[in-house]
Design an enzyme around this catalytic site. Structure first.
Site, mmCIF file in Angstrom:
data_model
loop_
_atom_site.group_PDB
_atom_site.id
_atom_site.type_symbol
_atom_site.label_atom_id
_atom_site.label_comp_id
_atom_site.label_asym_id
_atom_site.label_seq_id
_atom_site.Cartn_x
_atom_site.Cartn_y
_atom_site.Cartn_z
ATOM 1 N N GLY A 48 0.823 -1.211 0.000
ATOM 2 C CA GLY A 48 0.000 0.000 0.000
ATOM 3 C C GLY A 48 0.848 1.247 0.000
ATOM 4 N N GLN A 53 3.052 9.753 1.338
ATOM 5 C CA GLN A 53 4.304 9.050 1.041
ATOM 6 C C GLN A 53 4.880 9.454 -0.319
ATOM 7 O OE1 GLN A 53 2.698 4.957 2.150
ATOM 8 N NE2 GLN A 53 4.808 4.836 2.879
ATOM 9 N N CYS A 98 7.167 -0.688 6.268
ATOM 10 C CA CYS A 98 6.568 0.457 5.578
ATOM 11 C C CYS A 98 7.557 0.972 4.539
ATOM 12 C CB CYS A 98 6.270 1.550 6.604
ATOM 13 S SG CYS A 98 5.605 3.051 5.881
ATOM 14 N N LEU A 99 7.035 1.371 3.388
ATOM 15 C CA LEU A 99 7.887 1.858 2.298
ATOM 16 C C LEU A 99 8.656 3.124 2.677
ATOM 17 C CD1 LEU A 99 5.452 1.336 -0.713
ATOM 18 C CD2 LEU A 99 7.303 -0.180 0.035
ATOM 19 N N HIS A 140 -2.930 0.153 8.464
ATOM 20 C CA HIS A 140 -1.620 0.767 8.213
ATOM 21 C C HIS A 140 -1.774 2.035 7.366
ATOM 22 C CE1 HIS A 140 2.850 0.456 7.494
ATOM 23 N NE2 HIS A 140 2.486 1.286 6.534
ATOM 24 N N GLU A 141 -2.551 1.932 6.283
ATOM 25 C CA GLU A 141 -2.702 3.090 5.384
ATOM 26 C C GLU A 141 -3.517 4.203 6.026
ATOM 27 O OE1 GLU A 141 -0.698 3.238 2.969
ATOM 28 O OE2 GLU A 141 -0.182 1.124 3.167
ATOM 29 N N HIS A 144 -1.426 6.351 8.189
ATOM 30 C CA HIS A 144 -0.645 7.354 7.442
ATOM 31 C C HIS A 144 -1.438 8.651 7.265
ATOM 32 C CE1 HIS A 144 3.107 5.511 6.252
ATOM 33 N NE2 HIS A 144 2.519 4.433 5.761
HETATM 34 CO CO CO Z 1 3.428 2.642 5.324
#
Ligand code: CO
Length: 174
Positions: A48, A53, A98-99, A140-141, A144
């Site tokens: 995701g 991000q 996480c990215l 998770h998203e 953010h």
């Molecule tokens: Co993340």
């Protein structure tokens, strides 16, 4: 279409509570933006990606998960616009990454079963119940979009080690 640069831990936008999206207003640019987000997410094999991000202040996130358990199943794209929780149940503690904090994996508690309401990419307000990986991805998203990161949920006893690891990892990002 383009792969966007992913914002890394330390950038203040990751700690920002993002602005609600006016669907009608962004509708003309949405398909191209979603295409970029999907390509960016896929390029790094992510599950995701939230708008902040890639540096955007909007309550928008995208999730890419296989359509089935079968090997090589095609990815299904779920776009969350202005999502909100309706219900959360159960708890499981599992490793997450996480990215924006590449290389860091930490065990965090999440609800096992969630129901959320959101506007989809076609502008329809829908309600979806999820378990397993999808439930985890939703949480998770959606974190953010409120400026929260998965490490915020880690056991306080783990925080010094996480901090140390992050310091090391940050030197490897650019
Ligand atoms: Co993340």
């Amino acid at each position: 279409m383009a792969i966007r640069k992913i914002v890394k831990y330390g950038d203040p936008i990751l700690r920002q509570k993002l602005k609600p999206v006016d669907f009608e207003q962004i509708a003309p640019e949405l398909p191209a933006l979603l295409q970029d987000m999907e390509e960016t997410c896929q390029a790094v094999h992510g599950v995701g990606l939230a708008a902040n991000q890639i540096g955007l202040d909007m309550r928008l996130a995208l999730i890419l998960l296989p359509e089935s358990d079968q090997k090589d199943a095609p990815l299904k794209r779920i776009v969350l616009i202005n999502p909100e929780f309706v219900e959360k149940n159960g708890e499981v503690i599992e490793e997450e990454g996480c990215l924006s904090l590449p290389g860091l994996w930490v065990e965090v508690p999440r609800a096992t079963d969630v129901t959320i309401r959101f506007t989809n990419e076609h502008g329809e307000r829908v309600k979806v119940r999820a378990r397993g990986l999808l439930a985890k991805a939703f949480q998770h998203e959606m974190d953010h979009l409120d400026g929260h990161l998965f490490i915020d949920h880690a056991d306080p006893a783990l925080k010094p080690a996480i901090k140390k690891e992050l310091k090391k990892l940050r030197n490897t990002w650019n």
